[in-house]
Design a protein around this motif. Structure first.
Motif, PDB file in Angstrom:
ATOM      1  N   PRO A   1       0.944  -0.953  -0.106  1.00  0.00           N
ATOM      2  CA  PRO A   1       0.209   0.278   0.037  1.00  0.00           C
ATOM      3  C   PRO A   1       1.004   1.259  -0.413  1.00  0.00           C
ATOM      4  O   PRO A   1       2.419   1.179   0.249  1.00  0.00           O
ATOM      5  CB  PRO A   1      -0.714   0.156   1.607  1.00  0.00           C
TER       6      PRO A   1
ATOM      7  N   LEU B   1       1.372   5.113   0.889  1.00  0.00           N
ATOM      8  CA  LEU B   1       0.709   6.703   1.505  1.00  0.00           C
ATOM      9  C   LEU B   1       1.587   7.956   1.081  1.00  0.00           C
ATOM     10  O   LEU B   1       2.816   7.877   1.217  1.00  0.00           O
ATOM     11  CB  LEU B   1       1.778   5.948   3.206  1.00  0.00           C
TER      12      LEU B   1
ATOM     13  N   CYS C   1       6.556  -0.307   8.211  1.00  0.00           N
ATOM     14  CA  CYS C   1       4.860   0.169   8.366  1.00  0.00           C
ATOM     15  C   CYS C   1       4.478  -0.910   6.997  1.00  0.00           C
ATOM     16  O   CYS C   1       3.398  -1.063   7.003  1.00  0.00           O
ATOM     17  CB  CYS C   1       4.459   1.356   7.704  1.00  0.00           C
TER      18      CYS C   1
ATOM     19  N   CYS D   1       4.359  -0.855   3.568  1.00  0.00           N
ATOM     20  CA  CYS D   1       4.012   0.396   3.296  1.00  0.00           C
ATOM     21  C   CYS D   1       5.083   0.870   2.519  1.00  0.00           C
ATOM     22  O   CYS D   1       6.512   0.643   2.707  1.00  0.00           O
ATOM     23  CB  CYS D   1       3.359   1.436   3.858  1.00  0.00           C
TER      24      CYS D   1
ATOM     25  N   ASP E   1      -2.389  11.384   1.889  1.00  0.00           N
ATOM     26  CA  ASP E   1      -3.140  11.597   2.822  1.00  0.00           C
ATOM     27  C   ASP E   1      -2.570  11.600   4.128  1.00  0.00           C
ATOM     28  O   ASP E   1      -3.796  12.164   4.519  1.00  0.00           O
ATOM     29  CB  ASP E   1      -2.581   9.416   2.780  1.00  0.00           C
TER      30      ASP E   1
ATOM     31  N   THR F   1      -9.047  10.513   3.093  1.00  0.00           N
ATOM     32  CA  THR F   1      -8.076   9.208   3.000  1.00  0.00           C
ATOM     33  C   THR F   1      -7.961   7.484   2.835  1.00  0.00           C
ATOM     34  O   THR F   1      -8.607   7.394   3.167  1.00  0.00           O
ATOM     35  CB  THR F   1      -6.831   8.981   4.133  1.00  0.00           C
ATOM     36  N   ASP F   2      -7.304   7.112   1.757  1.00  0.00           N
ATOM     37  CA  ASP F   2      -8.387   5.883   1.334  1.00  0.00           C
ATOM     38  C   ASP F   2      -7.300   4.665   2.648  1.00  0.00           C
ATOM     39  O   ASP F   2      -7.253   3.860   1.933  1.00  0.00           O
ATOM     40  CB  ASP F   2      -7.847   5.142   0.265  1.00  0.00           C
ATOM     41  N   GLN F   3      -6.223   5.050   2.865  1.00  0.00           N
ATOM     42  CA  GLN F   3      -5.119   4.286   4.163  1.00  0.00           C
ATOM     43  C   GLN F   3      -5.664   4.946   5.277  1.00  0.00           C
ATOM     44  O   GLN F   3      -4.912   5.215   5.929  1.00  0.00           O
ATOM     45  CB  GLN F   3      -4.160   4.965   3.285  1.00  0.00           C
TER      46      GLN F   3
ATOM     47  N   ASP G   1      -5.692   3.647   8.322  1.00  0.00           N
ATOM     48  CA  ASP G   1      -4.803   3.295   8.956  1.00  0.00           C
ATOM     49  C   ASP G   1      -3.033   3.097   8.949  1.00  0.00           C
ATOM     50  O   ASP G   1      -2.403   3.854  10.044  1.00  0.00           O
ATOM     51  CB  ASP G   1      -4.755   1.735   9.096  1.00  0.00           C
ATOM     52  N   LEU G   2      -2.772   3.638   7.311  1.00  0.00           N
ATOM     53  CA  LEU G   2      -1.607   3.596   7.424  1.00  0.00           C
ATOM     54  C   LEU G   2      -1.236   5.680   7.750  1.00  0.00           C
ATOM     55  O   LEU G   2      -0.719   5.818   8.366  1.00  0.00           O
ATOM     56  CB  LEU G   2      -1.320   3.696   6.258  1.00  0.00           C
TER      57      LEU G   2
END
Lengths: 328, 508
Positions: free
Chosen positions: A24, A26, A52, A54, A81, A252-254, A256-257
């Protein structure tokens, strides 16, 4: 990167979709000098990616003000994000966009002021100050500077964040008498530059006795160049602060990140990178303290800072007073 | 320019180019305006900015042109060792990133500069570069060499037969040959400089000494970056277009077409005197240009070899962008020059009136809904640089194309020559000089331009000027001086290669 450039360009025309990545991504929208090779960006990226799982990608956009404009251009469809690098002169306008979400992080900040903002989290801070060569006749206040024949270079508050910082400094210290101070300061101002870069360049070429910068600027010369000839002048009225903050984009589509990154910002790993790459004070002093050399910097007796709302509200009138006084 | 409408020149390529230019300048302005909420009107401070903008641009253009005439004349009349190098050097100031040139000027004319040091030695009072005169000085430094080149082209394009005739008749060369030539070349050169100075804001602000020196472009910058007031930015950009258009109309009115007949395409020889004055003029001009450049070179010389690898990569990236945008710009300018007429003239001038920040923002708004702008950063930079260089390339080419048409067009038509033969056999060989000069200018302009890349560039896409600014932003002024020298060297290098390639024929 350089050789397949033409291929990349061609590919960019045909493939409008981003490369499909396993990990993913960020995306952090920040100002140019943060993400540059000489800024904190590369080290921050490496440190965060260690934990992470990521891919942390920085997108650079001019300075703090350009950053906000960029975000407003992109609007809710922004790919960012996290937005990192606004300061308190801009956060009120940033809040009004409604694009930010609460950060949900609590940390023991070592700012000289109390911090209560649930959307924006400080990552570093500093004091504005006039930087000069050691041995130059040093005024001990803005008033003394205005009454002296010292020549200074400042930045335009309409195009530069330090320039806006000085405007707010005078506003916070002098309130309704700000116009009078500017009028007296006018003959000290050698010139007004569009940005920090031009002003600092002119100062280093020996054009002016002092330049508006930060109390931490001499640390760069001392630590990176082993040159102890630069000093910041302590002023009695107190010094206006710049607090640089990060915020989580609500869409944000992330999530948690993004949350993990917001927490990472105040961690030891992030904060220990800041002093010698961004040349500012970390928002949380690392366990080992500040790097050697920082102890030589001046500590202003009084920290000045307008609330984001006051800063935004007082800007038009302050700008008018500034322009009128300096256009005489 | 509307007089030339021979059927022999193809017109449609110019039409396409004009469409592209209109889209990039007025189209991007519309894109910004559509997104805007109009709320703020035009205040007293804005009118002050308009007044300052116009007056500094007018005075700067006036001095650039007045000073360029004797320099171009001297260069046209004298042959000497280093003349060719000096002519190449004339391109240098124009190609420098603003901040580098300003620092170079400050090292000579500033409080702590060479001139004041010298004045101090002989007991003269200190002079200050900051103020209206400083702005004009910097603009003359940037643009006088450009005008010199444009006027020099004019001088060299006068058929040598006319000078022979004048010499044998003992006729006044100035009134009969040179003045008519200047009437065709100077108005458009004046216009170009006027427009360049109109949209420059960093020079005006940095050397202007304070908010008195606010230009319209700075107000646009402020609206877009600090206030996010797109409506105001669009309005100001429109004001800028109106000023430019008015200036352009005046310039066309005073331009007189060159109609004194063709020669035999031979190099110019002169019989009139004035050698001593020419030498003095050339010496003064060369000193004025070389001192700030010399300071920039001195400042960067020790740093340039120890630059980090990223700077070299950025340099290569910039060079590739420069080559492509130069080729594109040259082709576009040729298309417009062949089309001639009003549409070509308008689209050849529009980019000068455009605010590159508005172009960038407009493009961003247009591109963003479809693709991540960072992916298109370099192609867009190439395109925008090509369009922004177009006015200069066109300026270098258009008079020559018009002249070729007047001189040989009728003959070609009477011979029933095909368009292809006309372009490849007649026009292009005679255009080598202007094409070389124009392509070199476009390449070098693209090298030095910070332009829209700052708005679009993501990771690993920085160009050399952007990398240089980032170095300065990180306190690394010494390394930045090295990068500036690298930039100057590459810009002058590409300019020299192109220009030299063209000049071998046009000017021995």
């Amino acid at each position: 990167m350089q050789k397949p450039l033409i291929l990349t360009a061609a590919a960019a025309f045909t493939l409008a979709t981003p490369a499909i990545a396993e990990t993913p991504v960020l995306t952090v929208l920040t100002y140019d000098s943060f993400t540059s090779e000489w800024g904190p960006g590369p080290a921050v990226e490496a440190a965060f990616e260690e934990t992470c799982g990521c891919d942390l990608q920085f997108v650079g956009a001019g300075d703090g003000a350009a950053l906000l404009a960029r975000l407003q251009l992109e609007g809710p469809s922004t790919e960012a994000d996290i937005v990192l690098g606004l300061d308190t002169n801009l956060t009120a306008a940033a809040r009004e966009t409604g694009l930010f979400a609460p950060h949900g992080v609590s940390a023991d900040l070592t700012l000289p002021i109390a911090w209560e903002d649930d959307e924006f989290m400080p990552f570093d801070w500093g004091y504005f100050a006039f930087v000069a060569n050691k041995g130059a006749k040093a005024p001990n206040s803005l008033r003394a500077l205005a009454d002296s024949d010292t020549k200074i270079v400042i930045q335009d508050p309409r195009s530069s964040t330090p320039g806006l910082g000085l405007l707010m400094w005078v506003q916070a210290a002098y309130g309704n008498d700000a116009g009078a101070l500017w009028a007296d300061l006018a003959d000290n101002i050698l010139t007004v530059t569009p940005g920090w870069t031009e002003a600092y360049g002119l100062f280093l070429e020996g054009e002016a006795d002092a330049v508006l910068s930060y109390t931490t600027s001499p640390a760069y010369h001392l630590i990176a160049e082993e040159d102890d000839s630069k000093v910041a002048w302590p002023f009695d009225e107190g010094h206006y602060m710049q607090v640089e903050v990060a915020g989580k984009v609500a869409g944000t589509d992330q999530p948690d990140l993004a949350n993990a990154f917001m927490a990472f910002i105040t961690s030891e790993a992030f904060q220990s990178i800041i002093p010698t790459t961004n040349w500012m004070y970390p928002a949380v002093t690392p366990a080992d303290g500040l790097p050697a050399g920082f102890e030589t910097l001046i500590t202003p007796a009084k920290a000045l800072l307008l609330s984001p709302e006051d800063a935004l509200a007082s800007r038009p009138a302050a700008l008018d007073a500034w322009r009128t006084a300096l256009s005489q | 320019m509307a007089h030339s409408t021979f059927a022999i020149n193809p017109r449609w390529p110019g039409g396409i180019v004009a469409g592209l230019v209109l889209a990039l300048t007025l189209g991007t302005l519309c894109a910004v305006a559509i997104r805007a909420e109009f709320q703020t009107g035009f205040g007293a401070a804005d009118w002050a900015a308009v007044r300052f903008t116009v007056s500094q641009a007018f005075v700067s253009a006036l001095f650039s042109c007045l000073l360029a005439i004797p320099v171009a004349r001297a260069l046209a009349r004298r042959q000497f060792r280093g003349r060719s190098a000096l002519i190449t050097l004339l391109g240098a100031p124009f190609l420098l990133p603003v901040i580098v040139a300003v620092l170079g000027l400050v090292m000579v004319f500033g409080r702590n500069g060479l001139l004041n040091d010298a004045f101090g030695l002989v007991g003269l009072p200190e002079i200050s570069i900051y103020g209206f005169h400083g702005v004009v000085l910097a603009h003359v430094f940037f643009n006088m060499p450009l005008v010199t080149r444009l006027v020099l082209q004019g001088w060299l394009s006068v058929p040598s037969e006319r000078f022979r005739l004048a010499a044998s008749l003992n006729a006044p060369v100035g009134r009969l040959i040179e003045w008519p030539m200047l009437r065709t070349v100077l108005p458009s050169a004046f216009l170009v400089v006027f427009l360049i100075c109109l949209t420059s804001f960093a020079v005006a602000l940095t050397l202007g000494g304070g908010p008195k020196a606010t230009t319209v472009e700075l107000a646009i910058y402020q609206s877009l970056r600090f206030d996010f007031d797109l409506g105001r930015a669009a309005l100001l950009a429109l004001v800028q277009f109106v000023i430019c258009a008015s200036a352009a109309i005046v310039a066309w009115k005073v331009t007189s077409p060159d109609g004194s007949g063709a020669g035999l395409d031979r190099a110019v020889q002169r019989w009139d005197g004035g050698a001593k004055r020419d030498v003095l003029v050339i010496f003064l001009a060369a000193t004025f240009l070389a001192l700030p450049l010399g300071m920039i070179i001195l400042r960067g010389a020790t740093e340039v070899l120890s630059l980090p690898t990223d700077i070299w990569k950025a340099a290569l990236r910039s060079a590739i962008v420069a080559v492509f945008s130069s080729a594109l710009s040259t082709v576009m300018a040729l298309a417009l020059a062949l089309r001639a007429g009003r549409l070509a003239a308008v689209s050849g001038g529009l980019p000068l009136a455009a605010s590159s920040l508005v172009i960038g923002t407009g493009l961003f708004l247009l591109v963003y809904p479809f693709v991540n702008p960072a992916k298109l950063a370099l192609p867009i930079t190439m395109l925008v640089n090509a369009v922004l260089a177009l006015p200069f390339v066109l300026r270098a080419m258009a008079p020559a194309v018009a002249k070729i048409e007047t001189d040989f067009g009728r003959l070609a038509i009477s011979l029933g020559m095909s368009q292809q033969t006309w372009i490849w056999g007649v026009v292009l060989p005679r255009l080598k000089g202007p094409i070389g000069f124009g392509a070199g200018l476009a390449a070098a302009l693209s090298m030095g331009d910070l332009g829209v890349i700052a708005l679009f560039a993501g990771d690993g896409q920085e160009t050399l000027p952007l990398a240089m600014y980032r170095l300065m932003g990180a306190y690394k002024m010494d390394a930045a001086a090295g990068a500036a020298l690298l930039l100057l060297t590459i810009s002058l290098g590409v300019f020299w290669v192109c220009d030299r390639g063209g000049r071998t024929v046009a000017d021995f």
